[in-house]
Write a protein that holds these residues in place. Sequence first.
Motif, PDB file in Angstrom:
ATOM      1  N   ALA A 292     -40.581 -58.015 -41.317  1.00  0.00           N
ATOM      2  CA  ALA A 292     -41.082 -56.644 -40.558  1.00  0.00           C
ATOM      3  C   ALA A 292     -40.279 -56.719 -39.236  1.00  0.00           C
ATOM      4  O   ALA A 292     -40.132 -55.636 -38.742  1.00  0.00           O
ATOM      5  CB  ALA A 292     -42.510 -56.614 -40.650  1.00  0.00           C
ATOM      6  N   VAL A 293     -40.606 -57.672 -38.597  1.00  0.00           N
ATOM      7  CA  VAL A 293     -40.340 -57.902 -37.144  1.00  0.00           C
ATOM      8  C   VAL A 293     -38.802 -57.795 -36.934  1.00  0.00           C
ATOM      9  O   VAL A 293     -38.486 -57.100 -35.974  1.00  0.00           O
ATOM     10  CB  VAL A 293     -40.719 -59.228 -36.283  1.00  0.00           C
ATOM     11  N   SER A 294     -38.197 -58.285 -37.623  1.00  0.00           N
ATOM     12  CA  SER A 294     -36.605 -58.410 -37.805  1.00  0.00           C
ATOM     13  C   SER A 294     -36.029 -56.862 -37.992  1.00  0.00           C
ATOM     14  O   SER A 294     -35.124 -56.684 -37.078  1.00  0.00           O
ATOM     15  CB  SER A 294     -35.744 -59.585 -38.700  1.00  0.00           C
ATOM     16  N   LEU A 295     -36.522 -56.450 -38.842  1.00  0.00           N
ATOM     17  CA  LEU A 295     -36.002 -54.913 -39.228  1.00  0.00           C
ATOM     18  C   LEU A 295     -36.148 -54.106 -37.982  1.00  0.00           C
ATOM     19  O   LEU A 295     -35.434 -53.397 -37.536  1.00  0.00           O
ATOM     20  CB  LEU A 295     -36.943 -54.527 -40.347  1.00  0.00           C
ATOM     21  N   PHE A 296     -37.537 -54.142 -37.410  1.00  0.00           N
ATOM     22  CA  PHE A 296     -38.143 -53.044 -36.341  1.00  0.00           C
ATOM     23  C   PHE A 296     -37.181 -53.558 -35.018  1.00  0.00           C
ATOM     24  O   PHE A 296     -36.685 -52.591 -34.336  1.00  0.00           O
ATOM     25  CB  PHE A 296     -39.449 -53.349 -35.978  1.00  0.00           C
ATOM     26  N   PHE A 297     -37.507 -55.062 -34.429  1.00  0.00           N
ATOM     27  CA  PHE A 297     -36.956 -55.012 -33.121  1.00  0.00           C
ATOM     28  C   PHE A 297     -35.164 -55.265 -33.178  1.00  0.00           C
ATOM     29  O   PHE A 297     -34.503 -55.050 -32.037  1.00  0.00           O
ATOM     30  CB  PHE A 297     -37.300 -56.387 -32.828  1.00  0.00           C
ATOM     31  N   GLY A 298     -34.782 -55.566 -34.349  1.00  0.00           N
ATOM     32  CA  GLY A 298     -33.256 -55.487 -34.510  1.00  0.00           C
ATOM     33  C   GLY A 298     -32.732 -54.212 -34.400  1.00  0.00           C
ATOM     34  O   GLY A 298     -31.659 -54.068 -33.731  1.00  0.00           O
ATOM     35  N   SER A 299     -33.235 -53.116 -35.095  1.00  0.00           N
ATOM     36  CA  SER A 299     -32.848 -51.839 -34.756  1.00  0.00           C
ATOM     37  C   SER A 299     -33.022 -51.170 -33.441  1.00  0.00           C
ATOM     38  O   SER A 299     -32.096 -50.467 -33.031  1.00  0.00           O
ATOM     39  CB  SER A 299     -33.449 -50.852 -35.975  1.00  0.00           C
ATOM     40  N   ASP A 300     -34.141 -51.551 -32.941  1.00  0.00           N
ATOM     41  CA  ASP A 300     -34.674 -51.050 -31.516  1.00  0.00           C
ATOM     42  C   ASP A 300     -33.558 -51.654 -30.759  1.00  0.00           C
ATOM     43  O   ASP A 300     -32.925 -51.068 -29.835  1.00  0.00           O
ATOM     44  CB  ASP A 300     -35.935 -51.608 -31.325  1.00  0.00           C
ATOM     45  N   ALA A 301     -33.239 -52.894 -30.804  1.00  0.00           N
ATOM     46  CA  ALA A 301     -32.674 -53.703 -29.700  1.00  0.00           C
ATOM     47  C   ALA A 301     -31.213 -53.127 -29.741  1.00  0.00           C
ATOM     48  O   ALA A 301     -30.286 -53.114 -28.885  1.00  0.00           O
ATOM     49  CB  ALA A 301     -32.395 -55.152 -30.017  1.00  0.00           C
ATOM     50  N   PHE A 302     -30.555 -52.742 -30.998  1.00  0.00           N
ATOM     51  CA  PHE A 302     -29.348 -52.318 -31.353  1.00  0.00           C
ATOM     52  C   PHE A 302     -29.297 -50.839 -30.576  1.00  0.00           C
ATOM     53  O   PHE A 302     -28.068 -50.312 -30.058  1.00  0.00           O
ATOM     54  CB  PHE A 302     -28.916 -51.997 -32.659  1.00  0.00           C
ATOM     55  N   MET A 303     -30.154 -50.166 -30.413  1.00  0.00           N
ATOM     56  CA  MET A 303     -30.296 -48.765 -30.103  1.00  0.00           C
ATOM     57  C   MET A 303     -30.336 -48.654 -28.399  1.00  0.00           C
ATOM     58  O   MET A 303     -29.722 -48.119 -28.037  1.00  0.00           O
ATOM     59  CB  MET A 303     -31.638 -47.968 -30.707  1.00  0.00           C
ATOM     60  N   TYR A 304     -31.096 -49.313 -27.989  1.00  0.00           N
ATOM     61  CA  TYR A 304     -31.608 -49.521 -26.478  1.00  0.00           C
ATOM     62  C   TYR A 304     -31.015 -50.625 -25.554  1.00  0.00           C
ATOM     63  O   TYR A 304     -31.035 -50.332 -24.486  1.00  0.00           O
ATOM     64  CB  TYR A 304     -33.065 -49.261 -26.448  1.00  0.00           C
ATOM     65  N   LEU A 305     -30.417 -51.467 -26.358  1.00  0.00           N
ATOM     66  CA  LEU A 305     -30.086 -52.627 -25.378  1.00  0.00           C
ATOM     67  C   LEU A 305     -28.330 -52.657 -25.521  1.00  0.00           C
ATOM     68  O   LEU A 305     -27.778 -53.755 -25.779  1.00  0.00           O
ATOM     69  CB  LEU A 305     -30.368 -54.215 -26.020  1.00  0.00           C
ATOM     70  N   LYS A 306     -27.917 -51.471 -25.667  1.00  0.00           N
ATOM     71  CA  LYS A 306     -26.432 -51.307 -25.526  1.00  0.00           C
ATOM     72  C   LYS A 306     -25.975 -50.542 -24.539  1.00  0.00           C
ATOM     73  O   LYS A 306     -26.780 -49.659 -23.991  1.00  0.00           O
ATOM     74  CB  LYS A 306     -25.959 -50.766 -27.111  1.00  0.00           C
ATOM     75  N   PRO A 307     -24.690 -50.450 -24.205  1.00  0.00           N
ATOM     76  CA  PRO A 307     -24.164 -49.245 -23.317  1.00  0.00           C
ATOM     77  C   PRO A 307     -24.342 -48.012 -23.661  1.00  0.00           C
ATOM     78  O   PRO A 307     -24.182 -47.778 -24.917  1.00  0.00           O
ATOM     79  CB  PRO A 307     -22.547 -49.657 -23.267  1.00  0.00           C
TER      80      PRO A 307
END
Length: 354
Positions: A292-307
């Motif tokens: 659950a953590v990997s799905l949530f934080f992974g998609s969040d990081a891809f969206m907001y920790l990118k240029p």
Amino acid sequence: MFMCGAATLGCRSALGTVAAALGGGDRHLWEHNNWSIWAGFSYIKISHENNTLVTEFILGSLIDQPELQIPLFFLFLVLYLVTALGNFGLRILIVLNSHFHTPMYFFLFNLSLIDLCHSSVITHKMLMKFILGKNVISYMGCMTQLYFFCFFVISECCVLTSMAYDRYVATAILFLYNVIMSPKVCSYLIVGSYLMAFSDAMVHTGFILRLIFCDGNAINHYFCDFLPLFQLSCTSTYINELSILIVGDKNIIVPSFIIFTSYGFILSSIFQMKSTEGRFKAFSICSSHIIAVSLFFGSDAFMYLKPYSSSSDKGKISSVFYTTVVPMMNPLIYSLRNKDVKVALRKTLSRRTF
């Protein structure tokens, strides 16, 4: 931009004076209708159109292919119904079974509420877009959706972190579990999660409210999110980007560090267990949380920790995971991979049947 509070004639006269004062070899342009001045590389413009405040936005579609709109409507409708049924059913199951009145299921109860609300905030407008073709949302409606989106995302970050801490205490220092994870402590953790979500969502929404939107009102996204709104702003978004970097990244990087550090200690404790059955049960429960953590934080990081210049289409697909897929998957992960939940579900259904 010069804001002229005097009469129209006075404003034009003032701009004419500025144009004359800019003299020399600079290039000048005076436009009677739009009141524009070119001066070298400086551009000063007062426009009737740009002074008009945006009162509504037009939300975009997930995929701009008309033939796929109806199939996507039924797909996301089914996903939402599964999300609502799964999260609501899990909450009912926790309430009806007294042996689920423990810290872990207390956090899971709140996580189910957050997932259900999070999905509801986004999905209903997306479904309307699939059917109506043009999906209009008012300015205040957009800001409200943005606020609750931030609130539930940040709440989920904090609750998942609390769940990781709970699993760490239950696995690594079990003999102090009832003392450390007392009802008062659990209540403080949940209240603290909601308070942090409330304050951070207020910060993000407050900085969005200071922007002036004059470059159109068509949002290239299926809900009101930060980056698509930045693209419509005719004022600087530097403060907004800085707030995402400081406040937003804090809600992704810090919880991720705490969670994975906790699970490092948890895995170490699991491997030291002598009982094979106890080791398997602990690993089964913890693996559900890790997924659950990997799905949530992974998609969040891809969206907001990118240029910020990254493809908006990739952003749409990524946002589907944390707005639709993750809220649907969480009750399935915690029920299908949890023997206690499956047994309780069968018992509850048999009691209601007979």
